[in-house]
Scaffold this active site. Structure first.
Site, short mmCIF file in Angstrom:
data_model
loop_
_atom_site.label_atom_id
_atom_site.label_comp_id
_atom_site.label_asym_id
_atom_site.label_seq_id
_atom_site.Cartn_x
_atom_site.Cartn_y
_atom_site.Cartn_z
N GLY A 46 0.84 -1.19 0.00
CA GLY A 46 0.00 0.00 0.00
C GLY A 46 0.87 1.23 0.00
O GLY A 46 2.04 1.18 0.41
N GLN A 51 2.93 10.00 1.36
CA GLN A 51 4.23 9.32 1.39
C GLN A 51 5.12 9.68 0.20
O GLN A 51 6.32 9.42 0.22
CB GLN A 51 4.05 7.79 1.44
N CYS A 98 6.22 0.04 7.49
CA CYS A 98 5.77 1.22 6.74
C CYS A 98 6.92 1.71 5.88
O CYS A 98 8.05 1.81 6.36
CB CYS A 98 5.32 2.31 7.69
N LEU A 99 6.63 2.02 4.64
CA LEU A 99 7.67 2.50 3.72
C LEU A 99 8.23 3.86 4.18
O LEU A 99 9.32 4.24 3.75
CB LEU A 99 7.10 2.63 2.30
N HIS A 140 -4.04 1.06 7.94
CA HIS A 140 -2.71 1.68 7.87
C HIS A 140 -2.70 2.84 6.87
O HIS A 140 -2.23 3.95 7.18
CB HIS A 140 -1.69 0.60 7.47
N GLU A 141 -3.24 2.59 5.67
CA GLU A 141 -3.22 3.63 4.63
C GLU A 141 -4.17 4.77 4.98
O GLU A 141 -3.84 5.94 4.75
CB GLU A 141 -3.58 3.03 3.26
N HIS A 144 -2.61 7.20 7.25
CA HIS A 144 -1.68 8.13 6.59
C HIS A 144 -2.41 9.42 6.16
O HIS A 144 -1.82 10.50 6.19
CB HIS A 144 -1.06 7.49 5.35
ZN ZN Z 1 2.84 3.41 5.85
#
Ligand code: ZN
Length: 187
Positions: A46, A51, A98-99, A140-141, A144
């Site tokens: 995702g 991000q 998480c990226l 999670h997304e 963000h």
């Molecule tokens: Zn993330």
């Protein structure tokens, strides 16, 4: 389509609520194409627009079902309805990453079920019911888009470890990013 740098924890764009999309135009479609490209290159399951430094309420996801059925899409201006979050001790099975907090994983208890209501890239409304890890990804997304990282939700012990990782990595300040396919990071 262009792979974009992924912003790392500490930049204000990750810690502020994103703005609703108002026009479903070519610019939005270009953003979404870049987000798919960046998510695939990372690789991740995702990716939310903040991000890649864009403060809009958009995320993409790609998480095939157990039987291999593709579950890949974009959510624009999403709403998320979740089942009650269980009160229990997290285990390794709850490890999330998480990226924007790359290379680290910490366990977090999430709701097991979620209903996503959103619009696609053309503005068409849709709804999906999610369970298990797919529901986790949605939570999670969605977080963000409200300026929250999963590490902001950790229980005390894990929060302390995350804070240590942030310091060790030199994160927690504006302007840091990494480039999928170039920098050797994952998360
Ligand atoms: Zn993330």
């Amino acid at each position: 389509m262009t792979v974009r740098p992924i912003v790392i924890s500490g930049d204000p764009v990750l810690h502020s609520p994103a703005t609703p999309v108002t026009s479903f135009d070519a610019e939005l479609r270009k953003l979404i194409a870049d987000m798919y490209e960046t998510m695939d290159e990372a690789p991740g399951v995702g990716l939310a627009a903040p991000q890649i430094g864009v403060p809009l309420r958009v995320f993409v996801y790609d998480y095939p079902a157990d039987d291999g059925t593709a579950r890949r899409g974009v959510a624009v201006n999403p709403e998320l309805f979740i089942s009650p979050t269980p009160v229990s001790e997290p285990t390794e099975a709850d490890d999330e990453g998480c990226l924007s907090f790359p290379g680290e994983r910490f366990p977090l208890i999430r709701a097991d079920k979620a209903i996503l209501r959103a619009h696609d890239e053309n503005g068409a409304a849709f709804e999906i019911e999610c369970e298990g890890w797919f529901a986790r990804i949605m939570q999670h997304e969605f977080d963000h888009l409200n300026g929250l990282l999963y590490v902001d939700r950790l229980a005390h012990a894990e929060a302390k470890q995350a804070e240590k990782a942030r310091k060790t990595n030199g994160w927690g300040k504006p302007g840091l990013s990494w480039m999928p396919g170039v920098d050797d990071l994952d998360g």
